[in-house]
Design a protein around this motif. Sequence first.
Motif, PDB file in Angstrom:
ATOM      1  N   GLY A 216      -8.264 -13.620 -29.424  1.00  0.00           N
ATOM      2  CA  GLY A 216      -8.911 -14.625 -30.259  1.00  0.00           C
ATOM      3  C   GLY A 216      -9.807 -15.535 -29.446  1.00  0.00           C
ATOM      4  N   PHE A 217      -9.920 -16.773 -29.883  1.00  0.00           N
ATOM      5  CA  PHE A 217     -10.755 -17.761 -29.202  1.00  0.00           C
ATOM      6  C   PHE A 217      -9.901 -18.560 -28.218  1.00  0.00           C
ATOM      7  CE2 PHE A 217     -12.408 -17.005 -33.455  1.00  0.00           C
ATOM      8  CZ  PHE A 217     -13.736 -16.706 -33.202  1.00  0.00           C
TER       9      PHE A 217
ATOM     10  N   VAL B 265     -12.515 -20.772 -43.129  1.00  0.00           N
ATOM     11  CA  VAL B 265     -13.278 -22.022 -43.071  1.00  0.00           C
ATOM     12  C   VAL B 265     -12.379 -23.085 -42.456  1.00  0.00           C
ATOM     13  CG1 VAL B 265     -14.649 -23.708 -44.338  1.00  0.00           C
ATOM     14  CG2 VAL B 265     -14.449 -21.362 -45.212  1.00  0.00           C
ATOM     15  N   ALA B 266     -12.713 -23.530 -41.258  1.00  0.00           N
ATOM     16  CA  ALA B 266     -11.970 -24.618 -40.622  1.00  0.00           C
ATOM     17  C   ALA B 266     -12.580 -25.943 -41.054  1.00  0.00           C
ATOM     18  CB  ALA B 266     -12.014 -24.489 -39.103  1.00  0.00           C
ATOM     19  N   THR B 267     -11.730 -26.939 -41.286  1.00  0.00           N
ATOM     20  CA  THR B 267     -12.228 -28.218 -41.777  1.00  0.00           C
ATOM     21  C   THR B 267     -11.311 -29.344 -41.312  1.00  0.00           C
ATOM     22  OG1 THR B 267     -12.956 -29.387 -43.789  1.00  0.00           O
ATOM     23  CG2 THR B 267     -10.915 -28.110 -43.940  1.00  0.00           C
TER      24      THR B 267
ATOM     25  N   ASN C 105      -8.107 -19.637 -34.594  1.00  0.00           N
ATOM     26  CA  ASN C 105      -6.997 -18.748 -34.241  1.00  0.00           C
ATOM     27  C   ASN C 105      -5.902 -18.771 -35.303  1.00  0.00           C
ATOM     28  OD1 ASN C 105      -8.161 -17.821 -31.882  1.00  0.00           O
ATOM     29  ND2 ASN C 105      -7.158 -19.333 -30.576  1.00  0.00           N
ATOM     30  N   ALA C 106      -5.652 -19.950 -35.877  1.00  0.00           N
ATOM     31  CA  ALA C 106      -4.667 -20.038 -36.958  1.00  0.00           C
ATOM     32  C   ALA C 106      -5.130 -19.216 -38.153  1.00  0.00           C
ATOM     33  CB  ALA C 106      -4.453 -21.497 -37.357  1.00  0.00           C
TER      34      ALA C 106
ATOM     35  N   VAL D 197      -8.612 -21.491 -45.917  1.00  0.00           N
ATOM     36  CA  VAL D 197      -9.024 -22.794 -45.398  1.00  0.00           C
ATOM     37  C   VAL D 197      -8.002 -23.249 -44.368  1.00  0.00           C
ATOM     38  CG1 VAL D 197      -9.250 -25.251 -45.965  1.00  0.00           C
ATOM     39  CG2 VAL D 197     -10.354 -23.535 -47.399  1.00  0.00           C
ATOM     40  N   VAL D 198      -8.477 -23.595 -43.184  1.00  0.00           N
ATOM     41  CA  VAL D 198      -7.594 -24.108 -42.137  1.00  0.00           C
ATOM     42  C   VAL D 198      -7.858 -25.598 -41.974  1.00  0.00           C
ATOM     43  CG1 VAL D 198      -6.841 -23.922 -39.747  1.00  0.00           C
ATOM     44  CG2 VAL D 198      -7.622 -21.876 -40.975  1.00  0.00           C
TER      45      VAL D 198
END
Length: 433
Positions: free
Chosen positions: A277-278, A102-104, A167-168, A130-131
């Motif tokens: 990745g992206f 979950v990127a935020t 990607n992270a 969580v990123v």
Amino acid sequence: MARSVRAQEEIRRFLDIGAVQVAELDLDGDEAVLRPGPGSPPVTHGEVFVLVRRSGRPVGTLFGRVPEGADPRAVLAERARAECGPADLGEPGEPPFTSVVVATRERAGQLARALDSLLAQDHPRFEIVVVDNAPVTSETRELVERKYAERVRYVCEPVPGLAAAHNAGLDAVGGEVVAFTDDDVVADPRWLTELTAPFAADPGLGCSTGLILPARLTTPAQVLLESHGGFAKGFTPRTYDPARPPGDEPLFPFTAGRFGSGANMAFRTAVLRSVGGFDPATGAGTAARGGDDLYGFVRVLAQGHRLRYTPYALVWHHHRETWRDLETQAYGYGAGLTAYLTAVLVNRPALLPAFLTRLPRGLAHARTLTAVRETDGADGSGTPGDHDARTHPWPRRLSRLQRRGMLYGPVGYLKARRALRATARGKTARGAR
């Protein structure tokens, strides 16, 4: 003057759009259970957008009007039994160990709601990462450490952009499959199982996507977006196989928006890593404005892997709430579309001949995509329910903004690439001191 009059009429129509209740109705034999949508009050009289389930699985949506004094459950169940077909009762199978990313960025309140729903999943073995993307405060880190402790891992990615954040997360996960969702969703308890079980059944599967429905329809902007389909891709499971290009998708695989959206997608981890990745120069938070998810879909398909869409993997999405949000979204969609195409061709030049072959049809598709979409009804009235029906006219201004975004997309992508190179040079220079 004529344009000004049209604009005023569009604004009037927009402001006249009323709120719609959101509910779900589960049909199981002769029984019917009606529940409000996530975060919604109990259903009463008035207009209702209903997700219909059979034996727990989503099978369709409908719009119903409940008369004052009537029983909402009885009224809506009668419609649902007549209009929505049976569910696939086959069990999804045993899903593999999965990581959820979950990127935020600076939205701790929304993130907590999303994490609560993710921790309630019935998947037998999963982790959550969580990123925190380019944070300016410590609010997200403090939330994760205070409320979720050992149940959620925290990763900080200082480079801004959704693709960089994803990607992270991809670098940090340990699951055989990696699923991605957003901080503004509420995940159905069976979401992760339904989304990831197909990977165990199909070794050639590289990606899966699922159903996205509105969590609320309280503002004109939310109702307008959903009345033109929102993010939903229908209720028919489908597998896209590059070895057998679909006959009804002449632009395959470049119309990646047909496959799903980034708020509900999963990849076989090794496959996504194998394609790099992206592209970090795509996605929200960069000059490209979007397209990171579409880039991932096309790269995986171009490697020969299949993509599976399943409507049984459901997340409820909190749509944007204002007219200004819609303007930003329309422009960003247009920009993200052409930015991801630019990214694909830059990173995979071998796809250029196939792209040029499809270009004439692609231009026709773009004109259709950004056309002023009138309603199916003569008076422009109605509300969402059937994702093939247009129940409110799509404003000309939003169509124009989407076209402008499409023209800007390649420029935005190149700007984002330059920004990334500048960031990398800065890091190198600081490291050499």
